[in-house]
Scaffold this active site. Structure first.
Site, PDB file in Angstrom:
ATOM      1  N   ASP A  65      -1.940 -23.002 -33.150  1.00 44.66           N
ATOM      2  CA  ASP A  65      -2.442 -22.698 -34.526  1.00 44.66           C
ATOM      3  C   ASP A  65      -3.986 -22.679 -34.389  1.00 44.66           C
ATOM      4  O   ASP A  65      -4.676 -22.991 -33.444  1.00 44.66           O
ATOM      5  CB  ASP A  65      -1.960 -23.925 -35.391  1.00 44.66           C
ATOM      6  N   ARG A  66      -4.372 -22.212 -35.347  1.00 47.00           N
ATOM      7  CA  ARG A  66      -5.743 -21.755 -35.727  1.00 47.00           C
ATOM      8  C   ARG A  66      -6.271 -20.564 -34.719  1.00 47.00           C
ATOM      9  O   ARG A  66      -6.943 -19.818 -35.038  1.00 47.00           O
ATOM     10  CB  ARG A  66      -6.585 -23.032 -35.293  1.00 47.00           C
TER      11      ARG A  66
ATOM     12  N   HIS B  89      -5.875 -25.837 -29.585  1.00 44.09           N
ATOM     13  CA  HIS B  89      -5.595 -24.831 -30.867  1.00 44.09           C
ATOM     14  C   HIS B  89      -5.779 -23.422 -30.335  1.00 44.09           C
ATOM     15  O   HIS B  89      -6.419 -22.637 -31.115  1.00 44.09           O
ATOM     16  CB  HIS B  89      -6.742 -25.180 -31.910  1.00 44.09           C
TER      17      HIS B  89
ATOM     18  N   ASN C 176      -0.054 -33.335 -34.125  1.00 38.41           N
ATOM     19  CA  ASN C 176       0.568 -32.785 -35.448  1.00 38.41           C
ATOM     20  C   ASN C 176       0.801 -31.535 -35.531  1.00 38.41           C
ATOM     21  O   ASN C 176       1.519 -31.197 -36.512  1.00 38.41           O
ATOM     22  CB  ASN C 176      -0.491 -33.585 -36.451  1.00 38.41           C
ATOM     23  N   HIS C 177       0.144 -30.594 -34.666  1.00 41.35           N
ATOM     24  CA  HIS C 177       0.441 -29.183 -35.007  1.00 41.35           C
ATOM     25  C   HIS C 177       1.688 -28.656 -33.858  1.00 41.35           C
ATOM     26  O   HIS C 177       2.091 -27.456 -34.102  1.00 41.35           O
ATOM     27  CB  HIS C 177      -0.820 -28.335 -34.520  1.00 41.35           C
TER      28      HIS C 177
ATOM     29  N   HIS D 275      -7.553 -34.877 -32.589  1.00 37.98           N
ATOM     30  CA  HIS D 275      -7.195 -34.615 -34.258  1.00 37.98           C
ATOM     31  C   HIS D 275      -8.195 -34.348 -35.069  1.00 37.98           C
ATOM     32  O   HIS D 275      -8.179 -33.861 -35.945  1.00 37.98           O
ATOM     33  CB  HIS D 275      -6.603 -36.060 -34.292  1.00 37.98           C
TER      34      HIS D 275
ATOM     35  N   HIS E 288      -2.712 -38.778 -30.055  1.00 36.57           N
ATOM     36  CA  HIS E 288      -3.460 -37.742 -30.796  1.00 36.57           C
ATOM     37  C   HIS E 288      -4.043 -38.004 -31.868  1.00 36.57           C
ATOM     38  O   HIS E 288      -5.323 -37.545 -31.877  1.00 36.57           O
ATOM     39  CB  HIS E 288      -2.332 -36.536 -31.067  1.00 36.57           C
TER      40      HIS E 288
ATOM     41  N   ARG F  22      -5.559 -36.655 -45.115  1.00 33.33           N
ATOM     42  CA  ARG F  22      -4.322 -35.963 -44.701  1.00 33.33           C
ATOM     43  C   ARG F  22      -3.228 -35.883 -45.574  1.00 33.33           C
ATOM     44  O   ARG F  22      -2.354 -34.731 -45.703  1.00 33.33           O
ATOM     45  CB  ARG F  22      -3.967 -36.504 -43.231  1.00 33.33           C
TER      46      ARG F  22
ATOM     47  N   ASP G  83      -7.886 -31.334 -28.561  1.00 34.89           N
ATOM     48  CA  ASP G  83      -7.303 -30.276 -29.144  1.00 34.89           C
ATOM     49  C   ASP G  83      -7.783 -28.910 -28.400  1.00 34.89           C
ATOM     50  O   ASP G  83      -8.890 -28.826 -28.220  1.00 34.89           O
ATOM     51  CB  ASP G  83      -7.750 -30.066 -30.690  1.00 34.89           C
TER      52      ASP G  83
ATOM     53  N   ASP H  87      -2.008 -30.686 -30.157  1.00 35.41           N
ATOM     54  CA  ASP H  87      -2.524 -29.470 -30.788  1.00 35.41           C
ATOM     55  C   ASP H  87      -2.924 -28.444 -30.029  1.00 35.41           C
ATOM     56  O   ASP H  87      -4.064 -27.944 -29.899  1.00 35.41           O
ATOM     57  CB  ASP H  87      -3.782 -30.057 -31.464  1.00 35.41           C
TER      58      ASP H  87
END
Length: 835
Positions: A610-611, A577, A639-640, A786, A692, A759, A575, A607
């Site tokens: 985001d964040r 992010h 998943n993002h 993840h 992922h 989740r 990730d 991913d």
């Protein structure tokens, strides 16, 4: 095995047919014997009828394509050994190929003059007229052309099943050759010895081309081995657990057993794999203590040492300690290989051996192979004479199948019955020798890249020039000639040169991101732009470049399989992010000169947004590098990379903030259109499964890894379109210390899978489920992302699962960033110092 020599003349003739005017192409035979079909005789240097037919078409300088079989004739004369096998094929020319059909054309590269060898197109009426004038060698061209014109049946090329058993020439073996090739060389099994063993294999198996355990037992006991041990030897040879042996299995197993095969280096490792399977009685890939005791007992027996139960038990317990396991624990193959390779456990060199070589000089002499093809006594002139005559085959009274042993390269497919099967030993782990030993495709060739780059001390590119621009300078000698000239050469290399074209969209974006990264000062020393900001950049122009990037990247990503396959060395990152700062740190540490000039590939596990603050910049960077090095830079979906998730977090808001509501929404949609077509998993070296989230539950329809490639493209709504994709993106491993009693029972009932309560979707998988997944798909490890990890990575589930996270200080925390290097059969974890 008494045998007689039978002369079999194998001829392949091709009716080259042009549908537009219903004409066929004939050739005038040598010595004015008449007009005849395009043909070649099948000889020992050609692998089969298709290759022979294609050679005939090439020599006739025609672009016709083989389509089908018209007929096969087998001609014999009672009381004589001479036989003729005549295969007649149909080939058709491309549409529009109707140039000068009445003009005589010399046969390409035939070595004959125009008068001696000519080609001509004929209608059926012209053939009949020619036949009346004795101008045809035979009537077959008329019969075949009538056959095609009347629409009579023809048969697919696949109807004629060719089996060509490939061995290997060990004369050119180097330290970089494949493990199989090194084993054959170490066993002194050259072309003649392999040919002899293959002939024995096929005679024993006839009419099959595979060997069962019964026939194997007959063969192996004839070599003086104990009949009670036949099952163990067969299990050792049957590495793929198929219940039968291919010719390749047989050859390699015999090589491992030769008395002369040294027990050192790569051959020793190959031998140790056979030894492990020999003692692994239940064939589960693990050696239990009772099985290990049998191994210890055999070593003592071969050393003429006492083998009482107490002595063997005591020594086995002491020996087990060197494997780093508890006494009486189950022993894994890799632990066994490590201990033997590091000389911690000794005595295996005497195991799994024949008492004498399986092929001797006397055997070769009696079989007539002492001066066969490939022999040192085989002169070039004699070899040429053999090619000009029909092939002579050995046969017995019960063995009538025409055989051909093309001893090319064992790096290719020796086993014709399992050409698509993964080979667990193909890239053997380099425990017994360093550096890494890897098979080399000897058919591929290197070519000269037509650009040259200049690199600063910092590793940044300072200048890029094409070689044709340097002609006339000391960099390019006049002896190069016209190799670099012409539009054809330039057009073939456009993609390579464009990778360094600073005006291309990806390079323009990377230049902009360099500006974004740096802080700028005025001449007076005051800050004019902070680091990681766009300053006074025209965001409208940046948006146009971003949209162009997305259009180009979407096309490339959509064309990739959903499960991509990568060769090591490869860096694997988790990730990000929106952490562009860490991404820049990774770049400077791992691919400072860019992916194209770095001798490894790069795999990102999703991913990207985001964040963090810089999701736009992270995506822009990754898509740019993907466009510049599409075969070295790989991106899979997390998943993002979902619109619904981005709305919940803030990537959509980031796009609107940076580009405005209208253009920002266009950017967001364009980026997500790339996410919709991203691959969902990868396999490194056919052994490391990367995704992922986690492994899929077989109940979702993933019975083989190929099922992943059936996931639809584009995938705008994975949750409803593909449960398999959804699990790859969302699943997690179970945390055993957090399981309730009910969840433990549910894991047992559901084969190691339970609902992912953390989740609220997908599932969690247990260590048992992971081990079953690895075994079913012949894998060794799973690498996934993840989940944030304090050290940037975590080793889980018996060391077979690795989680990697490549964004430090995630959500204000103190975690580190890490990546994984898959190289030389090791998975190395690398933590990034971002201070």
């Amino acid at each position: 095995m008494a045998s007689v020599v039978s002369e079999i003349r194998c001829c392949v003739s091709v009716l080259v047919y042009r549908e537009s005017d219903q004409k066929c192409l004939l050739i005038r035979e040598e010595g004015d014997r008449g007009w005849w079909l395009i043909q070649e005789e099948l000889d020992g240097d050609v692998t089969g009828f298709r290759e022979t037919a294609n050679l005939a078409l090439k020599n006739a300088n025609t672009e016709a394509t083989l389509e089908s079989i018209i007929s096969i004739s087998h001609v014999t004369v009672p009381g004589w050994d001479a036989q003729t096998l005549h295969i007649k094929l149909l080939a058709k020319t491309p549409s529009g190929d109707e140039k000068d059909e009445d003009v005589f054309s010399p046969v390409f590269d035939s070595g004959k003059t125009v008068e001696e060898r000519m080609l001509r197109w004929f209608t059926l009426e012209e053939l009949k007229e020619l036949h009346g004038e004795d101008g045809l060698l035979g009537v077959e061209p008329i019969e075949l052309l009538q056959h095609i014109k009347k629409g009579k049946p023809v048969y697919p090329l696949s109807l004629l099943d060719e089996v060509c058993l490939h061995g290997t020439d060990i004369a050119d073996v180097t330290s970089q050759s494949s493990p199989q090739k090194l084993l054959l060389q170490a066993a002194k099994l050259g072309k003649q010895e392999q040919e002899y063993l293959l002939h024995q294999f096929l005679e024993l198996c006839y009419p099959s081309i595979t060997m069962n355990a019964v026939l194997f037992g007959q063969f192996i006991t004839s070599k003086g081995l104990d009949e009670e041990k036949v099952k163990s030897y067969f299990r050792a040879f049957d590495a793929k657990k198929q219940g039968f042996l291919s010719a390749k299995d047989f050859l390699l197993g015999m090589a491992a057993m030769q008395p002369c095969t040294p027990h050192g280096g790569i051959p020793a490792e190959m031998r140790c794999r056979y030894i492990f399977r020999y003692y692994d009685v239940n064939n589960d890939g693990l050696m239990e203590f009772t099985e290990f005791k049998a191994l210890v007992a055999d070593i003592r027996r071969l050393k003429n040492q006492p083998i009482t139960d107490d002595i063997v038990e005591s020594e086995a317990l002491d020996s087990a300690k060197v494997f780093g396991t508890e006494p009486r624990a189950i022993l894994a193959l890799m632990d066994f290989l490590n201990a033997v390779g590091q000389l911690k456990f000794r005595g295996t060199s005497s195991l799994f051996r024949l008492s004498q070589p399986s092929v001797t000089a006397a055997d070769l002499e009696m079989s007539g192979h002492d001066n066969g093809p490939g022999s040192s006594a085989d002169s070039g002139e004699d070899s040429l004479q053999r090619q000009r005559h029909s092939i002579k085959r050995k046969k017995t009274s019960h063995f009538h199948k025409t055989l051909q042993f093309n001893l090319g390269s064992i790096d290719g497919d020796l086993d014709s019955t399992n050409s698509n099967e993964d080979e667990s030993d193909r890239d053997a782990a380099a425990l017994f020798k360093s550096p890494e030993i890897r098979g080399i495709d000897e058919r591929s060739k290197y070519e000269l890249a037509t650009h040259t780059v200049k690199v600063k001390r910092s590793g940044m590119l300072a200048d890029v020039r094409t070689l044709w621009d340097l002609q006339g300078t000391p960099a390019v000698s006049s002896s190069v000639g016209g190799v670099l000239d012409g539009d054809k050469t330039r057009m073939q290399r456009v993609s390579s040169v464009d990778s360094f074209n600073q005006r291309s969209h990806p390079n323009e974006m990377l230049t902009g991101l360099r500006y974004f990264e740096r802080a700028l000062k005025s001449t007076t020393g005051t800050h004019t732009k902070d680091a990681f900001s766009w300053g006074n950049v025209d965001m409208h122009s940046l948006a146009k470049c971003m949209l162009a990037l997305c259009r180009e990247a979407k096309r490339i990503l959509a064309e990739e399989p959903r499960l991509i396959r990568i060769m090591a060395p490869s860096y694997i990152l988790g990730d990000l992010h929106g952490n562009f700062r860490d991404l820049v740190c990774f770049e400077k540490a791992l691919w400072r000169m860019g992916p194209l000039l770095t001798p490894c590939s790069f795999l990102f596990l999703g991913d990207y947004v985001d964040r963090g603050e810089y999701g736009v910049e992270v995506v822009a960077y990754l898509l740019s590098q993907k466009l510049l090095a599409p075969e070295k830079f790989f991106l899979i979906r997390g998943n993002h990379e979902l619109r619904s998730v981005q709305k919940m977090f803030h990537f959509e808001a980031e796009c609107l903030k940076k580009f405005g509501k209208t253009i920002g929404h266009q950017i967001w949609e364009a980026v997500n259109s790339c996410f919709d077509v991203m691959p969902l998993a990868a396999v490194v070296d056919n052994k490391i499964f990367c995704t992922h989230g986690g492994i899929p539950n077989p109940k979702t329809g993933c019975t083989t890894l190929r099922d992943i490639n059936k996931i639809p493209v584009p995938l705008t709504d994975p949750e409803t379109q593909s449960p398999l994709a959804w699990q790859l993106m969302w699943s997690d491993p179970v945390k055993s210390d957090l399981l309730t009693i009910e969840q433990e029972e549910e894991l047992i009932d559901n084969g190691g899978y339970i609902f992912n309560t953390r989740r609220g979707t997908a599932h969690m998988f247990s260590c048992d489920a992971l081990e079953r997944f690895l075994k079913d798909h012949n894998l060794s490890h799973v690498v996934r992302a993840h989940e944030v990890q304090q050290a940037g990575f975590q080793v889980q589930q018996k060391g077979q699962l690795l989680t990697v996270f490549s964004s430090s200080h995630y959500c204000g925390g103190s975690n580190e960033a890490a990546c994984i290097l898959a190289d030389r059969h090791k998975l190395r974890t690398i933590r990034l110092d971002t201070t």
